[in-house]
Design a protein around this motif. Structure first.
Motif, PDB file in Angstrom:
ATOM      1  N   PHE A 199       0.782  -1.133   0.058  1.00 50.74           N
ATOM      2  CA  PHE A 199       0.081   0.147   0.125  1.00 50.74           C
ATOM      3  C   PHE A 199       0.892   1.315  -0.281  1.00 50.74           C
ATOM      4  N   PHE A 200       2.015   1.224   0.817  1.00 46.04           N
ATOM      5  CA  PHE A 200       2.634   2.654   0.970  1.00 46.04           C
ATOM      6  C   PHE A 200       3.531   2.628  -0.259  1.00 46.04           C
ATOM      7  N   LEU A 201       3.787   1.574  -0.933  1.00 45.49           N
ATOM      8  CA  LEU A 201       4.528   1.682  -2.106  1.00 45.49           C
ATOM      9  C   LEU A 201       3.601   2.333  -3.211  1.00 45.49           C
ATOM     10  N   ARG A 202       2.515   1.693  -3.409  1.00 45.13           N
ATOM     11  CA  ARG A 202       1.752   2.192  -4.545  1.00 45.13           C
ATOM     12  C   ARG A 202       1.021   3.694  -4.278  1.00 45.13           C
ATOM     13  N   HIS A 203       0.750   3.665  -2.792  1.00 39.30           N
ATOM     14  CA  HIS A 203       0.250   5.110  -2.434  1.00 39.30           C
ATOM     15  C   HIS A 203       1.144   6.379  -3.089  1.00 39.30           C
ATOM     16  N   THR A 204       2.490   6.130  -3.074  1.00 40.63           N
ATOM     17  CA  THR A 204       3.305   7.242  -3.674  1.00 40.63           C
ATOM     18  C   THR A 204       3.072   7.572  -5.029  1.00 40.63           C
ATOM     19  N   ALA A 205       2.484   6.627  -5.742  1.00 45.28           N
ATOM     20  CA  ALA A 205       2.343   6.985  -6.911  1.00 45.28           C
ATOM     21  C   ALA A 205       0.991   7.523  -7.195  1.00 45.28           C
ATOM     22  N   GLN A 206       0.089   7.813  -6.371  1.00 41.57           N
ATOM     23  CA  GLN A 206      -1.144   8.157  -6.401  1.00 41.57           C
ATOM     24  C   GLN A 206      -1.336   9.543  -6.914  1.00 41.57           C
ATOM     25  N   GLY A 207      -1.958   9.646  -8.022  1.00 40.93           N
ATOM     26  CA  GLY A 207      -2.034  11.102  -8.690  1.00 40.93           C
ATOM     27  C   GLY A 207      -1.103  11.519  -9.548  1.00 40.93           C
ATOM     28  N   LEU A 208       0.110  10.779  -9.628  1.00 39.72           N
ATOM     29  CA  LEU A 208       1.289  10.905 -10.563  1.00 39.72           C
ATOM     30  C   LEU A 208       0.844  10.734 -12.070  1.00 39.72           C
ATOM     31  N   THR A 209       1.412  11.660 -13.066  1.00 41.10           N
ATOM     32  CA  THR A 209       1.461  11.504 -14.371  1.00 41.10           C
ATOM     33  C   THR A 209       2.746  10.624 -14.707  1.00 41.10           C
ATOM     34  N   ASP A 210       2.656  10.079 -15.924  1.00 41.15           N
ATOM     35  CA  ASP A 210       3.564   9.114 -16.438  1.00 41.15           C
ATOM     36  C   ASP A 210       4.865  10.079 -16.243  1.00 41.15           C
ATOM     37  N   GLU A 211       5.086  11.223 -16.501  1.00 36.25           N
ATOM     38  CA  GLU A 211       6.212  12.015 -16.512  1.00 36.25           C
ATOM     39  C   GLU A 211       6.844  12.256 -15.202  1.00 36.25           C
ATOM     40  N   GLN A 212       5.832  12.370 -14.063  1.00 36.63           N
ATOM     41  CA  GLN A 212       6.123  12.608 -12.907  1.00 36.63           C
ATOM     42  C   GLN A 212       6.866  11.064 -12.382  1.00 36.63           C
ATOM     43  N   ALA A 213       5.909   9.956 -12.612  1.00 38.89           N
ATOM     44  CA  ALA A 213       6.469   8.740 -12.132  1.00 38.89           C
ATOM     45  C   ALA A 213       7.956   8.377 -12.730  1.00 38.89           C
ATOM     46  N   ASN A 214       8.485   8.864 -13.848  1.00 37.07           N
ATOM     47  CA  ASN A 214       9.530   8.686 -14.187  1.00 37.07           C
ATOM     48  C   ASN A 214      10.688   9.761 -14.040  1.00 37.07           C
ATOM     49  N   LYS A 215      10.422  10.606 -13.294  1.00 37.55           N
ATOM     50  CA  LYS A 215      11.283  11.841 -12.997  1.00 37.55           C
ATOM     51  C   LYS A 215      12.236  11.442 -11.859  1.00 37.55           C
ATOM     52  N   ASN A 216      13.524  11.565 -12.051  1.00 42.25           N
ATOM     53  CA  ASN A 216      14.530  11.570 -11.065  1.00 42.25           C
ATOM     54  C   ASN A 216      14.423  12.757 -10.070  1.00 42.25           C
ATOM     55  N   THR A 217      14.338  12.851  -8.849  1.00 44.07           N
ATOM     56  CA  THR A 217      14.041  14.024  -7.883  1.00 44.07           C
ATOM     57  C   THR A 217      15.385  14.027  -6.901  1.00 44.07           C
ATOM     58  N   THR A 218      16.354  12.976  -7.061  1.00 42.19           N
ATOM     59  CA  THR A 218      17.249  12.833  -6.369  1.00 42.19           C
ATOM     60  C   THR A 218      18.660  12.696  -7.037  1.00 42.19           C
ATOM     61  N   VAL A 219      19.863  12.441  -6.481  1.00 38.54           N
ATOM     62  CA  VAL A 219      20.831  12.232  -7.533  1.00 38.54           C
ATOM     63  C   VAL A 219      20.881  10.574  -7.920  1.00 38.54           C
ATOM     64  N   SER A 220      19.899   9.805  -7.199  1.00 34.88           N
ATOM     65  CA  SER A 220      19.919   8.733  -7.787  1.00 34.88           C
ATOM     66  C   SER A 220      19.113   8.316  -9.177  1.00 34.88           C
ATOM     67  N   GLU A 221      19.498   7.279  -9.553  1.00 34.60           N
ATOM     68  CA  GLU A 221      18.803   6.903 -11.073  1.00 34.60           C
ATOM     69  C   GLU A 221      17.230   6.336 -10.608  1.00 34.60           C
ATOM     70  N   LEU A 222      17.096   6.352  -9.522  1.00 34.43           N
ATOM     71  CA  LEU A 222      15.621   5.861  -9.133  1.00 34.43           C
ATOM     72  C   LEU A 222      14.622   6.756  -9.343  1.00 34.43           C
ATOM     73  N   THR A 223      13.392   5.885  -9.926  1.00 32.92           N
ATOM     74  CA  THR A 223      12.290   6.888  -9.984  1.00 32.92           C
ATOM     75  C   THR A 223      11.094   6.147  -9.378  1.00 32.92           C
ATOM     76  N   ILE A 224       9.822   6.778  -9.268  1.00 31.48           N
ATOM     77  CA  ILE A 224       8.833   5.811  -8.553  1.00 31.48           C
ATOM     78  C   ILE A 224       8.436   4.737  -9.599  1.00 31.48           C
ATOM     79  N   ALA A 225       8.398   4.786 -11.040  1.00 25.86           N
ATOM     80  CA  ALA A 225       8.199   3.805 -11.857  1.00 25.86           C
ATOM     81  C   ALA A 225       9.172   2.876 -11.848  1.00 25.86           C
ATOM     82  N   LYS A 226      10.352   3.219 -11.766  1.00 25.63           N
ATOM     83  CA  LYS A 226      11.477   1.901 -11.575  1.00 25.63           C
ATOM     84  C   LYS A 226      11.331   1.261 -10.246  1.00 25.63           C
ATOM     85  N   LEU A 227      11.099   1.950  -9.283  1.00 22.96           N
ATOM     86  CA  LEU A 227      10.830   1.281  -7.977  1.00 22.96           C
ATOM     87  C   LEU A 227       9.543   0.118  -7.990  1.00 22.96           C
ATOM     88  N   ILE A 228       8.538   0.771  -8.498  1.00 26.72           N
ATOM     89  CA  ILE A 228       7.540  -0.153  -8.921  1.00 26.72           C
ATOM     90  C   ILE A 228       7.720  -1.429  -9.769  1.00 26.72           C
TER      91      ILE A 228
END
Length: 174
Positions: free
Chosen positions: A29-58
């Motif tokens: 639930f907590f992992l899926r909740h982080t994606a709630q309301g995101l666009t595909d562009e947002q889900a694939n955006k790097n927001t830290t120095v890591s290459e991880l994105t919410i889409a990649k983590l899911i």
């Protein structure tokens, strides 16, 4: 919170299996909740120095859960992976929209939940595949695999929460 998918069994689970399902369901639930309301562009955006994105983590958590369930059902050969496969497993194709990734994750979660509910014994064990991160000669029971899936999912839900908070300030909790 309940598990991410209904259990296809008429038996009401109690004890250890109920605890596994509830805890795994909460971490999902907590992992899926982080994606709630995101666009595909947002889900694939790097927001830290890591290459991880919410889409990649899911995608990673879904692939990992599938791989470990395959291990329970088929043994260590089910986890054989080439280095190129490992790198490719983190890439998101154009066809892998957030909706597609979440739907696939839900299917995998349902399969896992059904296995937790119906596996004849959580003591079923297989030797781990040879890998530098596994103790040589070690074996894991289904119970140990499910505990590992809970830890893996919770860890990556935390990663996703940091990424989401960096993206737009939303937090999974609080």
């Amino acid at each position: 919170m309940t598990s991410s998918a209904p259990i296809s069994t008429d038996t009401t689970l109690t004890g250890e299996r109920a605890d596994l399902l509830e805890t795994l369901g909460k971490t999902r639930f907590f992992l899926r909740h982080t994606a709630q309301g995101l666009t595909d562009e947002q889900a694939n955006k790097n927001t830290t120095v890591s290459e991880l994105t919410i889409a990649k983590l899911i995608k990673h958590v879904a692939n990992t859960e599938k791989g470990w369930v395959d291990f329970i059902l088929e043994g260590p050969s089910a986890m054989a992976m080439e280095e190129t496969d490992w790198a490719e497993a983190w890439n998101i194709s154009e066809a892998e929209t957030l909706e597609v990734l979440l739907a696939r994750y839900a299917e995998i979660a349902q399969r896992t939940d059904e296995l937790i509910a119906t596996l004849p014994s959580l003591d079923l064990a297989h030797p781990l595949p040879e890998a530098p991160w596994f103790e040589p000669g070690a074996a894991w029971s289904a119970r140990r695999v499910f505990a590992h899936l809970i830890a893996e999912t919770a860890q990556h839900a935390g990663h996703a929460d940091i990424i989401r908070e960096s993206l737009d300030g939303q937090k999974s909790m609080g």
